[in-house]
Design an enzyme around this catalytic site. Structure first.
Site, PDB file in Angstrom:
ATOM      1  N   GLY A 136       3.786   3.025  -4.262  1.00 49.45           N
ATOM      2  CA  GLY A 136       2.256   3.987  -4.100  1.00 49.45           C
ATOM      3  C   GLY A 136       1.333   4.232  -3.258  1.00 49.45           C
ATOM      4  O   GLY A 136       0.642   5.280  -2.655  1.00 49.45           O
ATOM      5  N   THR A 137       1.173   2.966  -3.147  1.00 47.86           N
ATOM      6  CA  THR A 137      -0.072   2.266  -3.102  1.00 47.86           C
ATOM      7  C   THR A 137      -0.009   2.653  -1.269  1.00 47.86           C
ATOM      8  O   THR A 137      -0.930   3.124  -0.619  1.00 47.86           O
ATOM      9  CB  THR A 137      -0.780   0.578  -2.523  1.00 47.86           C
ATOM     10  OG1 THR A 137      -0.655   0.263  -4.254  1.00 47.86           O
ATOM     11  CG2 THR A 137      -1.424   0.065  -2.209  1.00 47.86           C
ATOM     12  N   ASN A 163      -3.422   6.629 -14.922  1.00 51.58           N
ATOM     13  CA  ASN A 163      -3.025   5.229 -14.809  1.00 51.58           C
ATOM     14  C   ASN A 163      -3.117   4.816 -16.227  1.00 51.58           C
ATOM     15  O   ASN A 163      -2.218   4.012 -16.901  1.00 51.58           O
ATOM     16  CB  ASN A 163      -2.683   4.392 -14.282  1.00 51.58           C
ATOM     17  CG  ASN A 163      -3.611   4.161 -13.239  1.00 51.58           C
ATOM     18  OD1 ASN A 163      -4.194   4.842 -13.065  1.00 51.58           O
ATOM     19  ND2 ASN A 163      -4.488   2.790 -13.333  1.00 51.58           N
ATOM     20  N   SER A 197       5.672   6.562  -6.822  1.00 50.63           N
ATOM     21  CA  SER A 197       6.693   5.528  -6.866  1.00 50.63           C
ATOM     22  C   SER A 197       7.967   4.822  -7.609  1.00 50.63           C
ATOM     23  O   SER A 197       7.538   5.473  -8.589  1.00 50.63           O
ATOM     24  CB  SER A 197       5.215   4.390  -7.441  1.00 50.63           C
ATOM     25  OG  SER A 197       5.913   2.479  -6.893  1.00 50.63           O
ATOM     26  N   HIS A 209       9.045   2.024  -9.167  1.00 50.70           N
ATOM     27  CA  HIS A 209       9.346   1.439 -10.270  1.00 50.70           C
ATOM     28  C   HIS A 209       8.211   1.621 -11.426  1.00 50.70           C
ATOM     29  O   HIS A 209       8.438   1.435 -12.405  1.00 50.70           O
ATOM     30  CB  HIS A 209       8.456  -0.161  -9.686  1.00 50.70           C
ATOM     31  CG  HIS A 209       7.091  -0.040  -9.950  1.00 50.70           C
ATOM     32  ND1 HIS A 209       6.611  -0.982 -10.690  1.00 50.70           N
ATOM     33  CD2 HIS A 209       6.591  -0.048  -8.727  1.00 50.70           C
ATOM     34  CE1 HIS A 209       5.038  -0.722  -9.676  1.00 50.70           C
ATOM     35  NE2 HIS A 209       4.813  -0.121  -9.261  1.00 50.70           N
ATOM     36  N   THR A 252      12.932  -0.418   9.901  1.00 50.65           N
ATOM     37  CA  THR A 252      14.481   0.079   9.634  1.00 50.65           C
ATOM     38  C   THR A 252      14.861   0.329   8.374  1.00 50.65           C
ATOM     39  O   THR A 252      13.625  -0.394   7.018  1.00 50.65           O
ATOM     40  CB  THR A 252      15.160  -1.330   9.906  1.00 50.65           C
ATOM     41  OG1 THR A 252      15.654  -1.763  10.855  1.00 50.65           O
ATOM     42  CG2 THR A 252      16.841  -1.379   9.183  1.00 50.65           C
ATOM     43  N   CYS A 289      -3.839  -3.956 -12.252  1.00 53.07           N
ATOM     44  CA  CYS A 289      -4.291  -5.230 -11.061  1.00 53.07           C
ATOM     45  C   CYS A 289      -6.233  -5.438 -11.730  1.00 53.07           C
ATOM     46  O   CYS A 289      -6.375  -6.627 -11.348  1.00 53.07           O
ATOM     47  CB  CYS A 289      -4.799  -3.849 -10.054  1.00 53.07           C
ATOM     48  SG  CYS A 289      -4.055  -2.351 -10.089  1.00 53.07           S
TER      49      CYS A 289
HETATM   50  N1  PLP Z   1      -1.064   4.902  -8.201  1.00 52.53           N
HETATM   51  C1  PLP Z   1      -1.700   4.883  -9.647  1.00 52.53           C
HETATM   52  C2  PLP Z   1      -1.995   6.225  -9.988  1.00 52.53           C
HETATM   53  C3  PLP Z   1      -0.819   4.033 -10.120  1.00 52.53           C
HETATM   54  O1  PLP Z   1      -1.083   3.828 -11.497  1.00 52.53           O
HETATM   55  C4  PLP Z   1       0.207   3.238  -8.592  1.00 52.53           C
HETATM   56  C5  PLP Z   1       0.346   1.662  -9.879  1.00 52.53           C
HETATM   57  O2  PLP Z   1      -0.582   1.018 -10.874  1.00 52.53           O
HETATM   58  C6  PLP Z   1      -0.606   3.023  -7.911  1.00 52.53           C
HETATM   59  C7  PLP Z   1      -0.752   4.254  -7.035  1.00 52.53           C
HETATM   60  C8  PLP Z   1       0.596   1.871  -7.239  1.00 52.53           C
HETATM   61  O3  PLP Z   1       1.982   1.971  -7.167  1.00 52.53           O
HETATM   62  P1  PLP Z   1       3.010   0.775  -6.282  1.00 52.53           P
HETATM   63  O4  PLP Z   1       2.937  -0.338  -7.052  1.00 52.53           O
HETATM   64  O5  PLP Z   1       3.584   0.709  -6.616  1.00 52.53           O
HETATM   65  O6  PLP Z   1       2.403   0.262  -4.795  1.00 52.53           O
END
Ligand code: PLP
Length: 392
Positions: free
Chosen positions: A72-73, A152, A200, A202, A238, A326
């Protein structure tokens, strides 16, 4: 309780056994590179295409609009940075909100250092983005609006359709970080007017380290990783076939079980909220009462430190969070809780519990009992609480 109680599904989820199962052959016997021309590798290309199609169907997009990323990041970074670069002739102004994930906020700060202007829209006390403020922030030079689908930390769901309409009316691109919402809510990009969307694996029982960015056809966003021709030349390297296959399976399961799963989670969440609010005084629920993710409950307990509560819950085999993963470990109160107007001392006493379909009512009962016991213990050690009781 002997067993671990996992209530931190917004941080990450368990990779489902069905997901692991479909991934395994792609680590061993089916190890070909999807870019190779021989038949052996064609199976990998096919598996990648199938996973992409499953994901595209889930959001009502075309396969060619879905680009795999490392999570996601990365998808958020790509959406913001590449749009900023590609549309700088039109302008250098971006609109986002105060409660975005750091993947968006820190990318905005990066862009600000490179000459872009960013307007951060406030949210109300429930964490809903102020639409009137957003509309007023639009300028002729605005090139992008990036507002998350659901938060989140507090789970609040944003008025995505209204924001999409506003963006379209003003011919501005609209990106949404749907990392928490994808798999929990029905998302169709065309109905919502979304031009780019990050997700994302996971967060929906898929593997960690893979995500995707949806980019609507026709948007002239730049390549993010330079090198080979993978992902239509926009994200070289890849492809991670086993993870993409696992992501596809996780999406298939999440979509097919969404209705019953989220119903069960909502019922458990409501039970949890009711018990906590009625049995523990000086407690508040953070986030919107109803427009919230089915599995999210976020509380603030006055007169305690959230970190101490977390540690004591951990000693009782309960995995929870004080905010986003985080920010745990840092003593700064969450930017989201401050944005909804909580004073520092109340924001500090917060706890996020995010459920899964595997949680049971017994686990919730045990957890609430432990929270109650711990909050009482911590309050009894707090000079602030003592003072408050004396002056009551
Ligand atoms: N955006 C939101 C709203 C999230 O909750 C998170 C992860 O906690 C991310 C982005 C980042 O995703 P990833 O952990 O796959 O990099």
């Amino acid at each position: 309780m002997e067993k671990k109680i996992y209530l931190d599904n917004a941080a990450t989820t368990k990779t489902k056994s069905e997901v692991v199962e479909v991934m395994l052959p792609y680590f061993s016997e089916l190890y070909g590179n999807p870019s190779s021309v021989y038949e052996f590798a064609a199976q990998n290309k096919k598996a990648l295409d199938e996973a992409r199609l499953t994901i595209a169907n889930a959001i009502g997009a075309e396969s060619a609009e879905v680009y795999f990323t490392g999570g996601g990041t990365e998808a958020d970074n790509w959406a913001l940075i590449a749009t900023a670069e590609a549309y700088q002739q039109k302008g250098k102004h971006i609109i986002t909100s105060n409660i975005e994930h750091h993947a968006v906020l820190h990318t905005c700060e990066y862009l600000q250092k490179r000459g872009y202007e960013v307007t951060y829209i406030d949210v109300d006390e429930n964490g809903v983005v102020k639409l009137d403020q957003l509309e007023k922030a639009i300028r002729p030079t605005t090139i992008l609006i990036s507002i998350m689908f659901a938060n989140n930390e507090i789970g609040t769901i944003q008025p995505i359709k209204e924001i999409g309409e506003l963006a379209r009316k003003n011919k501005i691109l609209f990106h949404t970080d749907a990392v928490q919402a994808f798999g929990q809510l029905d998302i169709k990009v065309d109905e919502l007017g979304v031009d780019m969307l990050s997700a994302s694996a996971h967060k929906l029982n898929g593997p960690k380290g893979i995500g995707f960015l949806y980019i609507r056809k026709g948007i002239k966003i730049r390549s993010f990783i330079h090198g080979g021709a993978q992902e239509r030349g926009r994200r070289a390297g890849t492809e991670n076939v086993p993870f993409a296959v696992g992501f596809g399976k996780a999406v298939e399961l999440a979509i097919s079980t969404m209705k019953e799963r989220t119903k069960k989670e909502t019922e458990l969440r409501e039970y949890l909220i009711k018990r906590v609010l009625s049995e523990i005084p000086y407690t508040r629920l953070n986030g919107h009462r109803t427009k919230r993710l089915p599995n999210n409950a976020n509380f603030s307990f006055q007169f305690i430190e959230g970190e101490s509560l977390l540690i004591m819950l951990d000693m009782n085999n309960i995995c929870a969070s004080s905010g986003s993963a985080c920010t745990s470990g840092s003593l700064d109160p969450s930017h989201v809780l401050l944005s909804i107007g909580l004073p520092h001392e109340i924001a500090h006493g917060s706890l996020r519990l995010t459920l899964s379909e595997e949680n049971t009512i017994e686990e919730i009962d045990y957890t609430v009992d432990k929270i109650k016991e711990t909050v009482e213990k911590l309050r009894n050690m707090s000079p602030l609480y003592e003072d408050f009781v004396r002056r009551r």
